[in-house]
Enzyme design. Structure first.
Site, mmCIF file in Angstrom:
data_model
loop_
_atom_site.group_PDB
_atom_site.id
_atom_site.type_symbol
_atom_site.label_atom_id
_atom_site.label_comp_id
_atom_site.label_asym_id
_atom_site.label_seq_id
_atom_site.Cartn_x
_atom_site.Cartn_y
_atom_site.Cartn_z
ATOM 1 C CE1 TYR A 191 36.890 -62.100 22.508
ATOM 2 C CE2 TYR A 191 35.566 -63.858 21.547
ATOM 3 C CZ TYR A 191 36.005 -62.535 21.544
ATOM 4 O OH TYR A 191 35.569 -61.676 20.571
ATOM 5 N N GLY A 193 32.944 -65.922 23.799
ATOM 6 C CA GLY A 193 32.397 -66.957 22.931
ATOM 7 C C GLY A 193 32.835 -68.371 23.259
ATOM 8 C CE LYS A 194 38.485 -69.226 23.434
ATOM 9 N NZ LYS A 194 38.784 -69.109 22.022
ATOM 10 C CG ASN A 195 32.810 -74.964 24.923
ATOM 11 O OD1 ASN A 195 33.101 -74.349 23.900
ATOM 12 N ND2 ASN A 195 32.537 -76.263 24.918
ATOM 13 C CG LEU A 196 33.801 -71.155 31.963
ATOM 14 C CD1 LEU A 196 32.382 -71.094 32.519
ATOM 15 C CD2 LEU A 196 34.719 -71.893 32.933
#
Length: 372
Positions: A191, A193-196
């Site tokens: 998604y 907004g995740k770190n990746l």
């Protein structure tokens, strides 16, 4: 000048614009390559990302899918879990962990988290195992690994599967090994907004089991290995080429982004000295990637108002624990069944956390909280 009167721009809980501006040229060039090859659904860009992500997780295989919820759904299907089965799930997690169990017709059995780490409590897991239990989904919540050894041992003793929900933990380490390779499968969300995070939606499944890998390839593609020949009921859950291409670009930066998150977290941990706040305990064997930095406070609404007044925008994650969600009312859980998860749900606030935060912004958050 009083620190609370400083005139600075609002500090967001998450600011994706900064990340994307810094790599905009690379992302757009990658998109042009996808466009030139018209490789919009699956294809070489996804395949390249799958190999590279498996390398990050030190697993033999990775399968790209359309989102993290689908990753969990397909993992359960590949394990043959279905109606009449039970899957143990922590109450303190995003609801998608439980959705996957429901999607395959099984029943989620919720367990409480630990009071210190806020992760799934292995003792509660053992208490809930029945003849119907087929798997445990452990969640590496907020980017911090759960106690894999303790939960794995319980699974091994009872002949049940372990699935890692690593949706928030790209690059996190458990006893110096990347998460995603400890259970039968590891499930990731990409998604934005995740770190990746993809430029779009995305998810992935890692595994060291070739049988599961082959089955997942079929399940995500309409139950099809040879085109137009459908051996089972499948799903349209492929990853798109644009998403795969954007993830390949970002994957190169993930280690440095995670390192910066760790630096910010360390600053928070060492310099937020206000005893009105409680932080997540960090065991020595867990190296978090701090997808979220969560604190507990007596009244989150009052704290939010205070922070907003000083140009800091916090977040709230999971204000209702899974077992008390209206969607699961039929399971007959009640207030008080999971006291630790319920406490966290009603007392947690997420502080600003992203790799592009400036030192001034980090210091500002610390100073404002210490003067609360």
């Amino acid at each position: 000048m009083d620190v609370l009167q400083k005139n600075i721009s609002k500090i967001q809980c998450l600011d994706l614009n900064r990340q994307h501006e810094s790599i905009k040229g690379e992302i757009f060039r990658a998109f042009e390559e996808v466009y030139d090859q018209t490789a919009f659904s699956g294809g070489s860009f996804v395949e390249h990302f799958e190999r590279e992500f498996a390398g990050l997780c030190r697993t033999k295989f990775a399968v790209g899918v359309n989102n993290g919820t689908s990753a969990l759904h397909l993992a359960l299907l590949a394990l043959g879990i279905g109606p009449g089965d039970e899957v143990i799930v922590p109450a303190n997690t995003f609801i998608a962990t439980a959705w996957a169990v429901t999607y395959v017709g099984a029943t989620p059995v919720f367990v409480d988290c630990r009071e210190d780490t806020w992760q799934i409590d292995a003792d509660r897991v053992e208490e809930q195992i029945s003849l119907k239990t087929k798997a445990v989904i452990g969640v590496h919540l907020y980017g911090q690994p759960f106690d894999v050894d303790a939960v794995s041992q319980i699974c091994a003793n009872n002949g049940i599967f372990l699935i890692e929900d690593a949706a928030q933990a790209h690059g996190a380490l458990y006893r110096k090994q990347p998460v995603g390779g400890f259970g039968e499968m590891g499930c990731f969300s990409f998604y934005p907004g995740k770190n990746l995070g993809a430029c779009g939606e995305g998810g992935g499944i890692t595994t060291n089991n070739e049988k599961y890998y082959t089955h997942l390839l079929s399940l995500r593609n309409h139950g099809c290995v040879v085109r137009y020949y459908h051996d089972e009921v499948g799903y349209n859950m492929r990853m798109g080429g644009l998403e795969g291409a954007s993830l390949r670009v970002k994957l190169k930066y993930l280690p440095s982004w995670n390192d910066r998150r760790r630096e910010i977290a360390k600053r928070y941990q060492e310099h937020i000295s206000n005893e009105k706040f409680k932080m997540q305990f960090q065991p020595s064997w867990a190296e978090s990637v701090y997808h979220l930095f969560v604190i507990c406070t007596k009244d989150p609404v009052v704290l939010q108002k205070y922070l907003n007044e000083h140009n800091i925008n916090p977040g709230f994650h999971y204000p209702v624990p899974c077992h008390l969600q209206k969607a699961y009312a039929s399971l007959n859980y009640r207030q008080g069944d999971m006291p630790n998860a319920e406490y966290l749900a009603s007392h947690c606030v997420s502080l600003p956390m992203y790799a592009e935060m400036t030192e001034e912004e980090v210091n500002r958050v610390i100073e404002v909280l210490n003067l609360y």
